[in-house]
Enzyme design. Structure first.
Site, PDB file in Angstrom:
ATOM      1  N   GLU A 341     -88.970  63.328  40.490  1.00  0.00           N
ATOM      2  CA  GLU A 341     -88.170  62.117  40.387  1.00  0.00           C
ATOM      3  C   GLU A 341     -89.140  60.645  40.605  1.00  0.00           C
ATOM      4  OE1 GLU A 341     -83.770  63.256  41.512  1.00  0.00           O
ATOM      5  OE2 GLU A 341     -85.146  63.202  43.239  1.00  0.00           O
TER       6      GLU A 341
HETATM    7  C1  TNX Z   1     -82.650  66.411  43.805  1.00  0.00           C
HETATM    8  S1  TNX Z   1     -84.489  68.635  43.668  1.00  0.00           S
HETATM    9  C2  TNX Z   1     -83.966  65.974  44.427  1.00  0.00           C
HETATM   10  C3  TNX Z   1     -83.856  65.971  45.849  1.00  0.00           C
HETATM   11  C4  TNX Z   1     -82.224  65.591  46.301  1.00  0.00           C
HETATM   12  C5  TNX Z   1     -81.294  66.668  45.648  1.00  0.00           C
HETATM   13  C6  TNX Z   1     -79.963  66.383  45.891  1.00  0.00           C
HETATM   14  C7  TNX Z   1     -85.499  67.573  43.695  1.00  0.00           C
HETATM   15  C8  TNX Z   1     -86.835  67.957  43.182  1.00  0.00           C
HETATM   16  N1  TNX Z   1     -85.102  66.393  43.892  1.00  0.00           N
HETATM   17  O1  TNX Z   1     -84.607  64.814  46.260  1.00  0.00           O
HETATM   18  O2  TNX Z   1     -82.308  65.767  47.610  1.00  0.00           O
HETATM   19  O3  TNX Z   1     -81.462  66.450  44.208  1.00  0.00           O
HETATM   20  O4  TNX Z   1     -79.516  67.360  45.571  1.00  0.00           O
END
Ligand code: TNX
Length: 535
Positions: A341
């Protein structure tokens, strides 16, 4: 003749007296009762099992013998004794021996059996004793977890219980399907102390998991002491989601956790999430920002707004220092670089960054793991990609020769709500009831990806919405045991209908261990009839 008769009955009386005295001090042992090993609720279910319809009982004459005087085997023996002694009230001792002990004892030994691999074991139980063998010590440790599950749930209580302590007889031959069986705790969004992590390790070990991934850094907090950049933990670790006081592990505390995990045949994977999810570091050191201005500490739950500056040399000096220090206290083979992300990083910067950081990790003798987005960069050899969201990235990774850690959010995310009435957690990926968490196969869930591409499943527990360990337990249990079974047991013949019956029998075990689990209505939980299991 009459004299003889008298003398005969005299000696008979004497014999009776001797026998009675002997029986009075001899251990109380009832004759073996028939018990069916095939009806026991072992999770993960063993690969193969033969029941012999008898039982072994722990008595005050039972000790644990380990083969030879290997410190490692003695330690495993002691781990088992420490699990059995408080609730049985027996004084089970650990002794070394070069041969199988007399009847009534437990024996742990190493027996070369390449087919069992590094983690398999054979557990043979009859009325005379328990013999656990393995090709290597880790197998003995996993076999010990099976022994615990074969005893009544009260075995897990911390104080003396009535017993009897019987195990069904037969032979179990068992080994894992996947060598990487993990769970993860995000200690950055909310901080969890050393004792909480140890408890999580213990609960995961009970289900034969061998990887504990810790999300040590994120926008909301930096949780590991870095001596060359001290403000990361001291300032960047000061808060958490909601504005609580946060916290961090000193390197000494982290080393203690690593040792604790090692004693349970578990590897800790430290994650330093970058280039996104990095606000806590960007708030601690102004020079890590492209504009040279320190960010504010952050206590919200948005994602995708922070990034290290991929174009600055200081960024890579910083990362080299951090990875060097983390590698030095992490004996496991992997360092997780996050990579997820990174919406605030330009595409070309992201690729430049991931390429450089892979080299840094490799230069410190560690293997790289990253979230699936890193597959959009060019992966070095032996890099592992953790699928969470984008199946195209998983395919890209496999095309580049990488193996996958399987954490598809819609099946494995332990922070996803069970249903629309669950108060904790999120539901952006799915509602995941206990049946849904169990009913899938990592080797068939993505077209074109098969078992040979997969290291194993990891179940992540993100902590935006949970801030006590009780809350963590409620989200983790009972879904994690299901994932543990997908990791360990063969996929053939797997069924939710059969699994849910075994899971039901773990309700009293959770209760005895003080686990605050979600009592899903899909499972007919075995009752704790006498309410005696209060931990
Ligand atoms: C996605 S999974 C994220 C996390 C969040 C999560 C909450 C991922 C690699 N990134 O930063 O905590 O979703 O469900």
């Amino acid at each position: 003749m009459p004299t003889l008769r008298i003398s005969n009955s005299g000696s008979a009386l004497l014999l009776l007296a001797v026998l009675t005295t002997f029986m009075a001090c001899a251990p109380k042992k009832s004759p073996p009762v028939p018990m069916d090993l095939a009806q026991e609720s072992i999770i993960p279910i063993p690969v193969s099992l033969t029941a012999t319809n008898s039982s072994f009982e722990l008595t005050n004459a039972t000790d644990i013998y380990v083969q030879g005087d290997s410190k490692e085997l003695l330690k495993i023996g002691q781990y088992l004794a420490d699990k059995l002694n408080p609730s049985t009230g027996l004084d089970i001792k650990v002794k070394s021996s070069n041969e199988a002990p007399a009847a009534g004892n437990i024996y742990l030994s190493i027996k070369k059996d390449a087919e069992l691999g590094a983690e398999g074991y054979v557990l043979s139980i009859n009325a005379e004793g328990v013999h656990l063998t393995a090709n290597a010590p880790a197998g003995l440790f996993w076999g010990v977890q099976t022994i615990r599950q074969l005893l009544p749930p009260e075995i897990e209580l911390p104080s003396k219980q009535a017993g009897p302590w019987r195990m069904a007889s037969g032979t179990i031959r068992d080994k894992p399907t996947y060598g990487f069986r993990g769970t993860m705790l995000d200690v950055a969004r909310h901080f969890f102390g050393v004792e909480d992590i140890k408890r999580f390790i213990d609960l995961a070990a009970y289900y034969k998991l061998n990887v504990m991934h810790l999300g040590l850094t994120n926008d909301q907090g930096w949780r590991i002491e870095i001596k060359s950049w001290p403000k990361l933990a001291e300032y960047g670790g000061k808060t958490e989601v909601g504005g609580g006081k946060g916290g961090y592990y000193t390197q000494e505390q982290f080393k203690d956790l690593v040792r604790y995990a090692q004693d349970r045949y578990m590897t800790i994977i430290p994650e330093i999430d970058m280039p996104g999810h990095s606000n806590a570091a960007l708030a601690s050191y102004a020079e890590l920002n492209c504009d040279g201005k320190a960010r504010e500490l952050y206590t919200g739950t948005e994602v995708g707004f922070s990034t290290f500056c991929a174009q600055k040399d200081i960024t890579y000096k910083f990362i080299d220092d951090v990875i060097r220090e983390v590698a030095a206290i992490s004996p496991g083979p992997y360092i997780h670089i996050g990579g997820d992300e990174s919406h605030a990083t330009k595409k070309e910067d992201y690729i430049l960054f991931v390429n450089k950081v892979q080299d840094i990790v490799l230069s410190h003798g560690k293997q790289v793991i990253g979230w699936d987005e890193i597959a959009t960069a060019s992966l070095k050899k032996n890099v592992f990609v953790q699928l969470w969201s984008d199946e195209k990235n998983a395919s890209l990774a496999v095309k580049q020769g990488a193996k996958l850690v399987m954490s598809p959010a819609r099946k494995t995310y332990l922070d996803m709500q069970y249903d629309s009435t669950t108060k904790l957690g999120l539901h952006w990926a799915a509602y995941i009831e206990v049946d849904s968490a169990y009913s899938w196969d990592p080797a068939t869930i993505i077209p074109g990806i098969t078992q040979k591409d997969i290291l194993g499943i990891e179940s992540p527990m993100w902590s935006e919405t949970v801030d006590t360990f009780d809350e963590v337990e409620y989200m983790v249990f009972p879904r994690l045991p299901g994932h543990a079974e997908l990791n360990w047991s063969p996929a053939t013949g797997r069924s939710w209908a059969a699994y849910k019956k075994r899971l039901a029998a773990h309700g009293p075990r959770f209760t005895a261990m003080g686990v605050d689990y979600y009592p899903s209505k899909l499972v007919e939980w075995k009752e704790d009839k006498d309410k005696k299991l209060k931990n």
